[in-house]
Design a protein around this motif. Structure first.
Motif, PDB file in Angstrom:
ATOM      1  N   PRO A 210      -7.776  -7.881  15.685  1.00  0.00           N
ATOM      2  CA  PRO A 210      -7.857  -9.281  15.020  1.00  0.00           C
ATOM      3  C   PRO A 210      -7.014  -9.391  13.790  1.00  0.00           C
ATOM      4  CG  PRO A 210      -9.862  -8.157  14.798  1.00  0.00           C
ATOM      5  CD  PRO A 210      -9.190  -7.248  15.564  1.00  0.00           C
TER       6      PRO A 210
ATOM      7  N   VAL B 172      -7.449 -11.566  10.452  1.00  0.00           N
ATOM      8  CA  VAL B 172      -8.420 -12.584   9.950  1.00  0.00           C
ATOM      9  C   VAL B 172      -7.799 -12.746   8.326  1.00  0.00           C
ATOM     10  CG1 VAL B 172     -10.671 -12.948   9.333  1.00  0.00           C
ATOM     11  CG2 VAL B 172     -10.051 -11.564  11.195  1.00  0.00           C
TER      12      VAL B 172
ATOM     13  N   GLY C  55     -20.782 -12.273   5.391  1.00  0.00           N
ATOM     14  CA  GLY C  55     -21.729 -12.935   6.274  1.00  0.00           C
ATOM     15  C   GLY C  55     -23.006 -13.034   5.680  1.00  0.00           C
TER      16      GLY C  55
ATOM     17  N   HIS D  99     -24.240 -15.709  10.186  1.00  0.00           N
ATOM     18  CA  HIS D  99     -22.978 -16.104   9.994  1.00  0.00           C
ATOM     19  C   HIS D  99     -22.395 -14.548   9.603  1.00  0.00           C
ATOM     20  CE1 HIS D  99     -18.951 -17.335   8.805  1.00  0.00           C
ATOM     21  NE2 HIS D  99     -19.093 -16.712   7.630  1.00  0.00           N
ATOM     22  N   ILE D 100     -21.191 -14.326  10.689  1.00  0.00           N
ATOM     23  CA  ILE D 100     -20.633 -13.163  10.533  1.00  0.00           C
ATOM     24  C   ILE D 100     -19.360 -13.179   9.957  1.00  0.00           C
ATOM     25  CG2 ILE D 100     -19.262 -11.358  11.967  1.00  0.00           C
ATOM     26  CD1 ILE D 100     -22.243 -11.558  12.474  1.00  0.00           C
TER      27      ILE D 100
ATOM     28  N   LYS E 246     -15.868 -12.426   7.185  1.00  0.00           N
ATOM     29  CA  LYS E 246     -14.528 -11.856   7.648  1.00  0.00           C
ATOM     30  C   LYS E 246     -14.392 -10.587   7.892  1.00  0.00           C
ATOM     31  CE  LYS E 246     -12.855 -16.276   6.986  1.00  0.00           C
ATOM     32  NZ  LYS E 246     -12.343 -17.162   8.202  1.00  0.00           N
TER      33      LYS E 246
ATOM     34  N   GLU F 286     -16.319  -8.503   9.337  1.00  0.00           N
ATOM     35  CA  GLU F 286     -16.953  -7.973  10.332  1.00  0.00           C
ATOM     36  C   GLU F 286     -15.965  -8.433  11.420  1.00  0.00           C
ATOM     37  OE1 GLU F 286     -21.256  -7.563  11.419  1.00  0.00           O
ATOM     38  OE2 GLU F 286     -21.227  -8.571   9.368  1.00  0.00           O
ATOM     39  N   GLN F 287     -15.460  -9.901  11.046  1.00  0.00           N
ATOM     40  CA  GLN F 287     -14.351 -10.390  12.207  1.00  0.00           C
ATOM     41  C   GLN F 287     -13.279  -9.520  12.408  1.00  0.00           C
ATOM     42  OE1 GLN F 287     -13.703 -14.545  11.410  1.00  0.00           O
ATOM     43  NE2 GLN F 287     -16.086 -14.743  10.194  1.00  0.00           N
TER      44      GLN F 287
END
Length: 462
Positions: A192, A194, A212, A225-226, A228, A230-231
Motif C-alpha cells: 500500500p 498511504v 490508531g 481504528h487502524i 496509517k 498499520e495501514q
C-alpha cells in the motif's frame, strides 16, 4: 543486467580506453572508443549510444566543453564524467552542465556497471515520459527539461533502497507525485501507499490517525481504528507537511522510526510495522531545528536523502508538455472533443510566474478549456491569468471579477461575462467584429449578452 548497451568512451589515454572498453565488453556490452572531444561529438551526432563516458582533462578541448557541446547538439544520451584530478568544484560544474554522474579515477568495474545500470534506467524513464503525450494518468510526473531530468536521476537512484526521503518544495510542486513514484519504483510497489497531511489533522487527533485507537479509548471512539502506520504495513507511508507536526507527536514519531513498533491509543500491546517513511515539507526544517520548532533527533531520522523540487517558474520548458497532459485529462474526464492551445497561448503561460505551481497550472488549463471555443488563444490566457486581472481594474474600465471565489459555475459565468465585455469594448462596441473575434455568430453574441445580463448601451469603448 540483461539489456545490451552501447557505450562511447572518450579519453586521451590509450591504456584507459583499452581497460574500460574491455570491462564493458566482458560484461556483454559494446564499447566505442575515442581519444578527443571533436571526434566524440561527431560520433554522438551520427550514432546512438546508451551512455557516454568521458574524461574531464584532455588536450585541446576538455570533457566539460564536450559536455556542453553534446547538450547544445541535442544529444540525449546520459553523460558520465570521470577524472583523476577530481574535486568538488569540477563535479558541481559537470552536474550543472547536465552530467548524470561524476566518477573519480581509478574506476572499479563494479562502479562502472552500476553507473551504466543507472543510466539505462534513466533512459527508460525518459522513454516512458514521452509516452505521456498520449496517456491520461492522474499520478504521473510529467517533465522534459534538464531541471527535472536531474531530479528523476535522484529518484531512480534512491527508489530501490530503504532510505528515508525528505521532499522539499513549494506548495503545488508535486511532492506527493514524487513520493508515489518512489513507491512505485521500489520493491514495496505491490504494497500500500498511504498518505497523511500533518497540517490538515488537528493536533489532538494526529496520534490516532497515525497509530490508531481501540474502541472506547476516548470519547467518540465507537470502534477500533487502524492507524496509517498499520495501514501502510509492507508498503510506504507518505507524511506531507512534516514540518507542521506538533512537538508532542514528534517525540512519539521518533520512537516508531527507531523501533518500527506502534501502540494504538487505549492498548498496551505493541504492533510491529514494516513501513518505509517518506516525508515532505514546504518549510525550512534546518531553520525550524534552530528555533526548536522541530526536533533535531527526528530531523536526522527523516532527512537521510533530501530531494528538492523546483518551482514551476524555474522549469518553464516543461509547461507545454504539462498543458498537453492536463488537457488530455480534462477531455477524457468530460468526454469533450480535444481543442488545441495556440503557440502564443503556450508562450503566455510560460511567462507567468505560477505562485501555485503545477496545481495552479492544472486548474488554469481546465478553466481555459471551459472558456474557449475551437482553440485556446493568447487573448483568453491573457484575460484568465491572475497577474493580468490584478492590473485590469482602472478608472473608467470594467473590472475583471474575482475568479478565485465561489462555486465553479459562478466563476465560469463571471469570467465569461468579463471576456465578452472586454472584447466588445476592444472593438469599440462593433458587435459584428466582436462576434467574429469571439468565434460566434452575431445573433449568438446578442443572445449571450442577454444571458449574461450585459446591457450594450452601458459598455464603454476603449
Amino acid at each position: 543486467m540483461s539489456m545490451k548497451a552501447n557505450i562511447l568512451i572518450v579519453d586521451d589515454e590509450a591504456n584507459t580506453l583499452a581497460s574500460l572498453s574491455r570491462a564493458f565488453r566482458l560484461a556483454g556490452h559494446e564499447a566505442t572508443v575515442c581519444d578527443n572531444a571533436a571526434r566524440a561529438l561527431e560520433l554522438a551526432r551520427t550514432q546512438t549510444f546508451d551512455m557516454i563516458l568521458s574524461d574531464v582533462v584532455m588536450p585541446r578541448r576538455d570533457g566539460l566543453a564536450l559536455l556542453a557541446d553534446l547538450k547544445a547538439a541535442g544529444v540525449t544520451a546520459p553523460v558520465v564524467m570521470m577524472s583523476g584530478q577530481a574535486h568538488i568544484d569540477m563535479a558541481v560544474r559537470a552536474t550543472r552542465l547536465g552530467a548524470l554522474d561524476f566518477l573519480e579515477k581509478p574506476l572499479s568495474t563494479e562502479k562502472l556497471l552500476v553507473t551504466l545500470e543507472n543510466a539505462l534506467k534513466l533512459t527508460r524513464l525518459e522513454s516512458e515520459n514521452r509516452e505521456l503525450r498520449t496517456r491520461v494518468g492522474k499520478h504521473e510526473l510529467v517533465w522534459t527539461g534538464d531541471t527535472m531530468r536531474r531530479i528523476m536521476a535522484q529518484i531512480e537512484r534512491v527508489a530501490a533502497s530503504e532510505s528515508r526521503v525528505c521532499i522539499y518544495g513549494e506548495t503545488g510542486t508535486g511532492k506527493e507525485l514524487v513520493a508515489r513514484t518512489l513507491h512505485e519504483k521500489s520493491h514495496r510497489s505491490a504494497g500500500p501507499f498511504v498518505t497523511l497531511n500533518c497540517a490538515a489533522v488537528p493536533a489532538e487527533l494526529i496520534e490516532s490517525e497515525l497509530f490508531g485507537h481501540e474502541k472506547g479509548s476516548f470519547t467518540g471512539a465507537a470502534q477500533r481504528h487502524i492507524g496509517k502506520f498499520e495501514q501502510a504495513h509492507r508498503g510506504t507511508l507518505f507524511l506531507d507537511e512534516i514540518g507542521d507536526m506538533p512537538a508532542t507527536m514528534q517525540a512519539k514519531m521518533l520512537r516508531v522510526l527507531e523501533e518500527s513498533v506502534v501502540e494504538r491509543i487505549g492498548s498496551d500491546k505493541p504492533v510491529h510495522v514494516d513501513v518505509r517513511v517518506i516525508v515532505a515539507t514546504h518549510r525550512n526544517l534546518d531553520q525550524q531545528v534552530q528555533t526548536g520548532a522541530f526536533r533535531r533527533d527526528l530531523y536526522h531520522r527523516v532527512i537521510v536523502f533530501p530531494i528538492e523540487l523546483p518551482p514551476l517558474r524555474s522549469r518553464s520548458e516543461d509547461i507545454p508538455l504539462l498543458v498537453e497532459h492536463f488537457a488530455q485529462q480534462v477531455f477524457a474526464q468530460n468526454g469533450w472533443k480535444p481543442i488545441p492551445f495556440t503557440t502564443d497561448a503556450i508562450a503566455a503561460l510560460q511567462k507567468y510566474t505560477w505562485p501555485g505551481n503545477i496545481r495552479e497550472l492544472r486548474n488554469m488549463v481546465e478553466r481555459l478549456l471551459l472558456l474557449s471555443g475551437t482553440e485556446v488563444d493568447a487573448e483568453t490566457v491573457r484575460l484568465a491569468l491572475p497577474s493580468i486581472n490584478a492590473h485590469s481594474a482602472a478608472p473608467g474600465n470594467i473590472n475583471m471579477p474575482a475568479l478565485d471565489q465561489g462555486p465553479l459555475a459562478e466563476r465560469v459565468a463571471s469570467f465569461e461575462k468579463a471576456t465578452v465585455l472586454a472584447e466588445i469594448r476592444r472593438q469599440h462596441r462593433n458587435i459584428t467584429k466582436a462576434a467574429a473575434a469571439l468565434g460566434l455568430e452575431r445573433s449568438h453574441l446578442y443572445k449571450k449578452c442577454q444571458q449574461l445580463g450585459i446591457d450594450l448601451r452601458d459598455v464603454p469603448a476603449e
